[in-house]
Design an enzyme around this catalytic site. Sequence first.
Site, mmCIF file in Angstrom:
data_model
loop_
_atom_site.group_PDB
_atom_site.id
_atom_site.type_symbol
_atom_site.label_atom_id
_atom_site.label_comp_id
_atom_site.label_asym_id
_atom_site.label_seq_id
_atom_site.Cartn_x
_atom_site.Cartn_y
_atom_site.Cartn_z
ATOM 1 N N PRO A 238 -12.255 27.092 -31.689
ATOM 2 C CA PRO A 238 -11.253 26.159 -31.153
ATOM 3 C C PRO A 238 -11.504 25.739 -29.702
ATOM 4 C CG PRO A 238 -10.195 27.880 -32.427
ATOM 5 C CD PRO A 238 -11.635 28.270 -32.316
ATOM 6 N N LYS A 239 -11.878 26.686 -28.837
ATOM 7 C CA LYS A 239 -12.126 26.322 -27.434
ATOM 8 C C LYS A 239 -13.200 25.248 -27.338
ATOM 9 C CE LYS A 239 -15.224 27.975 -24.932
ATOM 10 N NZ LYS A 239 -16.179 28.839 -24.193
ATOM 11 N N MET A 240 -14.314 25.462 -28.028
ATOM 12 C CA MET A 240 -15.406 24.486 -28.008
ATOM 13 C C MET A 240 -14.955 23.155 -28.598
ATOM 14 S SD MET A 240 -18.569 26.838 -29.278
ATOM 15 C CE MET A 240 -18.726 28.540 -28.756
#
Length: 314
Positions: A238-240
């Site tokens: 999710p962060k990426m």
Amino acid sequence: MSAARRVATERATRLAVKLSPYHSAVNPCDAQESPGPSTARRRIRVKREDVEHNDPGDLADRLPAATIKKRAKTRTSVTIAETKPRSPKKSKVIPQSLAAPHPAPERWKEAYDAIKEMRSRIPAPVDTMGCDQAQWKEQDPKNSRFATLISLMLSSQTKDEVTDAAVAKLRTAVGGSLSVDAVIAADEATISEAISKVGFWRRKTQYIKQAAQRLRDDFDSDVPKTVDELCSLPGVGPKMAFLALQVAWKLNFGIGVDVHVHRITNRLGWHQRPTKNPEETRLNLQSWLPKELHGEINHMLVGFGQTTVPERSN
């Protein structure tokens, strides 16, 4: 067991003693069959099985109708079980909101503005070597977006200085431009040698090759434009995904939370209860932080963490 049946069984099975090939003191026994009622029954059973396998037409003449009907039912149920199609595997959906919004912390804006002012005076590695810098070395828009994604995939568990050098080395190794086709054409040894300084480089080599193949096959050799599609790629979380959308497509779908954002927001007391992982931190922040700040908070707090807020020792 009746006496007659017990006698028949004893006649049918006898033990033969033979010398053990391993030790002379051990005499194993082999079961041998002698002629008797049980042997006759076994011959009939073997013969029936052989007939059922080789000549189904004769089976109706030799077995009762009830037995044939029972076996037919069994055979039908097995066929249904074997031909039943498997349901397709569902892709994981990334949650975007909490069931009950997290309340905004008191005086959070004062702390936010103070950190932002401090960051404007202190340069950090993320300012010149973050994931948003990889795109500027490419001319083709697709390659710019792909370079951003590659930079993010390499950044996990790796300092920005090391990631930036690895992206540059990989670009040179595949021919001077980071494109999907160039990465697919390169062998794994070439990619591994170029990124060998980043954390988990062996695993990331496989992820990069697999992700490039998926992009070519399913997304027209371009970076997807949704969080769920990005997270379906190997090695992309999710962060990426949120950062890739912000940098590559200028789409603000959520906050990219890494270890710096997770750690600093907890130390600022912005969560009612300390969050246990970056995803819990992201959902809390997204529920109260104004959306216009979602795209800048990662960059701001990452640089703040790199230059000002040291990690606590255990």
